[in-house]
Every structure is written in C-alpha cells, then in structure tokens.
Design a protein around this motif. Structure first.
Motif, PDB file in Angstrom:
ATOM      1  N   MET A  82      52.999  58.936  29.289  1.00  0.00           N
ATOM      2  CA  MET A  82      54.441  58.859  29.563  1.00  0.00           C
ATOM      3  C   MET A  82      54.860  57.401  29.805  1.00  0.00           C
ATOM      4  N   HIS A 110      54.322  78.015  30.520  1.00  0.00           N
ATOM      5  CA  HIS A 110      54.434  76.808  29.687  1.00  0.00           C
ATOM      6  C   HIS A 110      53.727  77.075  28.357  1.00  0.00           C
ATOM      7  N   HIS A 169      46.622  74.339  31.812  1.00  0.00           N
ATOM      8  CA  HIS A 169      47.191  75.569  31.243  1.00  0.00           C
ATOM      9  C   HIS A 169      46.169  76.445  30.541  1.00  0.00           C
ATOM     10  N   MET A 210      48.223  64.178  37.351  1.00  0.00           N
ATOM     11  CA  MET A 210      49.554  64.054  37.948  1.00  0.00           C
ATOM     12  C   MET A 210      49.426  63.823  39.459  1.00  0.00           C
ATOM     13  N   ASP A 258      61.411  66.710  32.179  1.00  0.00           N
ATOM     14  CA  ASP A 258      60.212  66.989  31.381  1.00  0.00           C
ATOM     15  C   ASP A 258      59.902  65.769  30.513  1.00  0.00           C
ATOM     16  N   SER A 259      58.868  65.869  29.679  1.00  0.00           N
ATOM     17  CA  SER A 259      58.478  64.705  28.875  1.00  0.00           C
ATOM     18  C   SER A 259      59.614  64.260  27.971  1.00  0.00           C
ATOM     19  N   HIS A 292      58.148  62.796  36.689  1.00  0.00           N
ATOM     20  CA  HIS A 292      57.951  64.041  35.936  1.00  0.00           C
ATOM     21  C   HIS A 292      58.104  65.242  36.872  1.00  0.00           C
ATOM     22  N   CYS A 340      45.170  71.621  27.226  1.00  0.00           N
ATOM     23  CA  CYS A 340      45.504  71.101  28.559  1.00  0.00           C
ATOM     24  C   CYS A 340      44.584  71.776  29.559  1.00  0.00           C
ATOM     25  N   THR A 391      58.750  72.393  30.944  1.00  0.00           N
ATOM     26  CA  THR A 391      59.028  72.423  32.385  1.00  0.00           C
ATOM     27  C   THR A 391      60.540  72.423  32.638  1.00  0.00           C
TER      28      THR A 391
END
Ligand code: 13P
Ligand code: SF4
Length: 329
Positions: A89, A222, A199, A285, A65-66, A48, A196, A239
């Motif tokens: 993911m 984002h 964010h 992450m 990105d996802s 990612h 999130c 992203t």
C-alpha cells in the motif's frame, strides 16, 4: 489565524465504544505527539480498515479499503504520507506521489499475497499465455505491478475485468479472489497459487457453526476467502463494501469474515448492532502501532522508495485501474 490542535482527550468520543477510558489514557501521549507531528511535517496518515481503532479512528486522516487508499493517495495535498497499512500500500502511494515522502510505521509489514509472486513469475505466465492480459491485484510489489497490464482491488475486480472486454485474463496472485471473481464475470481466469494467510484459514464450517450459535446472524465475507466460504456467506465484498453493507442494512447481528479490527472499527460507529467475533488477525497489519507511527514521524525514517524505472511501469498499471472508475453502486 493559528488554529489550536485538537487533543487526544477531545478525540476520545471517537473511540469510546471500543476502547476503555483507562486504556485510552495510556495512548494519549502518543496520540498528542502524532497530532503535533502531523502538523509540523505537513503529513497525512492514510489508515487501512484493518488498523486498530486508536489508529483508525484516532489519528488517521483518511481511512478505507485498498482502492480508496490508492484513490486518495493520488489526491493528497501534503509533503509526507504515512501509510498505516502494509508495504504494498505504501509502494502504491509512492508510485502515485513520486515527489512526496512516504513513510510506513514498520518496514516489515508484508503480505502473504505480495510475497507469493515475483516479476519473473509474471513473465513466465505471459510466455505460457501469449496475448492474455495480466490483471494484478494491488496486493503485490511494484516490480510485479510493472509487469502487468492493469491492477485491480477486491472492490473493483469485476468492473476492471469487464472493462477489458476479453474472454480470458491472467488474474494474479490470489487464487481464491480469482475464483470468486471468475464466477461473477463469465471470463476465463488463469491464476497463480497465492493466498491470503488470514482469509484462507476460514472454512465453510466456521459459518455453519456460527449460524447455529447465533441464529439470524448476517454473514459478510471478504472475497479473499475460499469460494466455499463465500458460498456460505450472505454477501461478499471488499472491506469498504462490507462497511457500506452494515451502514445501509444495519443487520441486528452481523459477522465480518475477515481481519479482527474491522469489527472493532465498525462497532464504534454502530454500538446498537451485535458483532459476532470469530476473526483472524493479520500479523502484518498488526505491526502498525501508535508508537511506531510517532517514531516514523519524529525521525522521518522507514521511507518507502521504488526504483524509478519500475515505478514508471507500475504506475501505468495502477493509473489504468483508477481510470476505469468506480464500480456501479
Ligand atoms: P481491501 O481492498 O478489501 O481493503 O483488502 C485489502 C486486504 O489486504 C485484505 O486482506
Ligand atoms: Fe495480506 Fe491478507 Fe494481511 Fe491483507 S490480510 S495484508 S491480504 S496477509
């Protein structure tokens, strides 16, 4: 013909703008081991955009990105997929590749959005809003996807919602993404109180102050950020969309209002640009390390599996999203 393996030493130029040589020297043993193991196991690493540069530029075969990772997961030709990212993911990769072994460097790599909602919450939303389609952000468990009509990512949410042609949707679980997307579609959006943890911490004042400290800075945010933050930014996108914006526009001074590794990874490609760096780390992450990738491949542990009955239903929601196709450029 047997092709020689590329070595960590040869890879160094790919990270030289963001990793000092002395630091890279401490990583070379793990990098060389991972390069060898990928070949031995017929494995690919999907990384990612929030991976640290040694993972992103050093050992990943496919980055994105996802949305890109989900698309690529549907196409990979390998026996083993290592998902350098977070658990949802890896689950998505497994849904799309039931016959392949999917490993994750650290099984504890969660996501505050995925943890904010259960399958029962989705069933309750359906009871409260009968007949309203459920559009589920990919940042959710397979069990939640299984209760959904279609998935979306931050990169295609507008496109997915518009493809449904309905006046109202249930869009879960990120209340900020839902609010940001609702403003772009004119569709009424019912949501869920998820956020999130990376964010939601950004504030409009962060951007106002940044513009005072760094006059002329271009600010990209984002869409998991609160709408008031997006309002202060020059552009909002996934992203991958932020990376594309930088590639196309080459803003001399740029701030990426997102996870910290993004700036490092993009700065490697554009050393002439000035990246303004207030950012927030995603602790999930950041559980990904070279040592853990090496360990997963060496021992073939940390396999991600999904109950087949849940997987069949969740796969439909992901495949419906992939069938909608790419958003217009
Ligand atoms: P992207 O789909 O934009 O890569 O976002 C994934 C994510 O986890 C953002 O926090
Ligand atoms: Fe989840 Fe936010 Fe981390 Fe992305 S950055 S994995 S949405 S907690």
């Amino acid at each position: 013909m047997v092709t020689a393996l590329i070595t960590a030493e040869q890879l160094y130029p790919k990270v030289a703008n963001v990793i000092p040589a002395v630091e890279w020297a401490t990583m070379e043993d793990d990098v060389n081991a991972i390069l060898r193991l990928k070949k031995e196991r017929n494995a690919v690493i999907l990384g990612h955009n929030y991976m640290t540069p040694e993972i992103f530029h050093g050992v990943s075969d496919i980055v994105g990105d996802s949305l890109a990772l989900a698309r690529e997961a549907a196409r990979v030709d390998a026996d083993v997929i290592v998902l350098a990212g977070v658990h949802f993911m890896a689950e998505t990769a497994k849904l799309l590749n039931p016959g392949k072994t999917v490993l994750i460097p650290d099984l504890r790599s969660g996501c505050s959005l995925a943890e904010s909602i259960t399958a029962e919450d989705v069933r309750e939303l359906r009871r409260l809003h009968p007949g309203v389609p459920v559009v589920t952000y990919v940042n959710t468990s397979a069990a939640v996807k299984a209760e959904s009509d279609i998935c979306c990512t931050s990169g295609n949410a507008v496109h997915v919602i518009e493809s449904l042609g309905v006046p109202k949707v249930i869009m879960i679980p990120d209340r900020f993404l839902a609010a940001n997307i609702a403003r772009q579609t004119g569709v009424e959006v019912i949501t869920h109180p998820g956020a999130c943890e990376v964010h939601e911490r950004f504030t409009p004042n962060d951007i106002i102050q940044m513009r005072l400290d760094y006059p002329g800075v271009t600010v990209l945010a984002h869409p998991e950020c609160p709408p008031e933050v997006v309002d202060e930014a020059d552009y909002a996108g996934s992203t991958a969309q932020m990376i594309k914006f930088v590639a196309d526009q080459r803003p001399a001074k740029v701030a990426l209002i997102t996870e910290c590794s993004m700036s490092d990874n993009v700065a490697q490609e554009y050393p002439e640009l000035d990246f303004v760096r207030p950012c927030n780390l995603c602790p999930h992450m950041k559980r990904n390390t070279l040592a853990k990738i090496r360990h997963a491949l060496e021992t073939m542990t940390n396999e991600v599996t999904v109950d087949p009955e849940i997987a069949d239903r969740a796969r439909l929601a992901v495949e419906r999203m992939l069938a909608v196709g790419a958003p217009p450029k």
